[in-house]
Design an enzyme around this catalytic site. Sequence first.
Site, PDB file in Angstrom:
ATOM      1  N   HIS A 228       5.100   7.129  12.448  1.00 53.98           N
ATOM      2  CA  HIS A 228       6.527   6.335  12.745  1.00 53.98           C
ATOM      3  C   HIS A 228       7.579   6.202  13.895  1.00 53.98           C
ATOM      4  O   HIS A 228       8.107   4.529  14.238  1.00 53.98           O
ATOM      5  CB  HIS A 228       6.804   6.798  11.369  1.00 53.98           C
ATOM      6  CG  HIS A 228       6.069   7.388   9.730  1.00 53.98           C
ATOM      7  ND1 HIS A 228       5.924   5.271   9.558  1.00 53.98           N
ATOM      8  CD2 HIS A 228       6.419   7.783   8.850  1.00 53.98           C
ATOM      9  CE1 HIS A 228       5.594   5.316   8.166  1.00 53.98           C
ATOM     10  NE2 HIS A 228       5.620   6.833   7.943  1.00 53.98           N
TER      11      HIS A 228
ATOM     12  N   HIS B  22       1.391  12.105  11.104  1.00 52.94           N
ATOM     13  CA  HIS B  22       1.627  10.877  10.046  1.00 52.94           C
ATOM     14  C   HIS B  22       3.131  10.959  10.620  1.00 52.94           C
ATOM     15  O   HIS B  22       3.459   9.328  10.978  1.00 52.94           O
ATOM     16  CB  HIS B  22       1.794  11.340   8.624  1.00 52.94           C
ATOM     17  CG  HIS B  22       2.039  10.817   7.991  1.00 52.94           C
ATOM     18  ND1 HIS B  22       1.158   9.296   7.222  1.00 52.94           N
ATOM     19  CD2 HIS B  22       3.762   9.952   7.746  1.00 52.94           C
ATOM     20  CE1 HIS B  22       1.953   8.920   6.288  1.00 52.94           C
ATOM     21  NE2 HIS B  22       2.969   8.734   6.367  1.00 52.94           N
ATOM     22  N   GLU B  23       4.350  11.905  10.850  1.00 54.26           N
ATOM     23  CA  GLU B  23       5.773  11.663  10.884  1.00 54.26           C
ATOM     24  C   GLU B  23       5.869  10.825  12.470  1.00 54.26           C
ATOM     25  O   GLU B  23       6.617  10.377  12.863  1.00 54.26           O
ATOM     26  CB  GLU B  23       6.800  12.435  10.613  1.00 54.26           C
ATOM     27  CG  GLU B  23       6.571  12.783   8.915  1.00 54.26           C
ATOM     28  CD  GLU B  23       7.122  11.766   8.281  1.00 54.26           C
ATOM     29  OE1 GLU B  23       7.405  10.389   8.126  1.00 54.26           O
ATOM     30  OE2 GLU B  23       6.078  12.319   7.159  1.00 54.26           O
TER      31      GLU B  23
ATOM     32  N   CYS C   7       2.382   6.984   1.749  1.00 55.41           N
ATOM     33  CA  CYS C   7       3.194   7.437   2.807  1.00 55.41           C
ATOM     34  C   CYS C   7       4.192   6.420   1.932  1.00 55.41           C
ATOM     35  O   CYS C   7       4.362   5.770   1.165  1.00 55.41           O
ATOM     36  CB  CYS C   7       3.262   6.065   3.663  1.00 55.41           C
ATOM     37  SG  CYS C   7       4.517   5.591   4.957  1.00 55.41           S
TER      38      CYS C   7
END
Length: 175
Positions: A143, A139-140, A97
Amino acid sequence: MSILKIARIGHPILLKKTNELKDIGSEKIKKIVYDMSETMIDYNGVGLAAPQVHLNKRLFIFRNPDLEETKEIQITALINPVVEKISDETNEAWEGCLSIPGMLGLVRRFSKIMYSGYDLQGNKITNNVEGMHARIIQHEFDHLNGILYTSRLAHKDAFGYAEEIENYWKKNEEN
């Protein structure tokens, strides 16, 4: 063109749920996406979420890993995304990351997902993906919900400096 400052682990912006965007298609959002794209390329990333550049906005960009073999970089902006698993099947892979530089973690993710959201013109995007594409999206998307991959480790010890992971963990996996 601007290279933006990346928020690193420990900064509170990375732990907050983001706000939906209302001004999809505006010049302001287009400039943010352009600057995020320049930043992601400069840092050699495959994805970048707005909180990582200190913006509390429900937006991320990503490179399509299915096109990487063609040497073409295609960056997609996804605004106000929704992500749903297609099946309960999961897999584990090492992730890094930009907000946790030099580190890797073994993360369990859903193997197949469906995502939807809006592009820069306000057009609806919907796609079913698997593999690396699915991993990047999840993953994004995390966030945008204030979640870092470190909270999704497959094993509590499966986290460390990339160099150490390459030298010890990955070599043992291959044997």
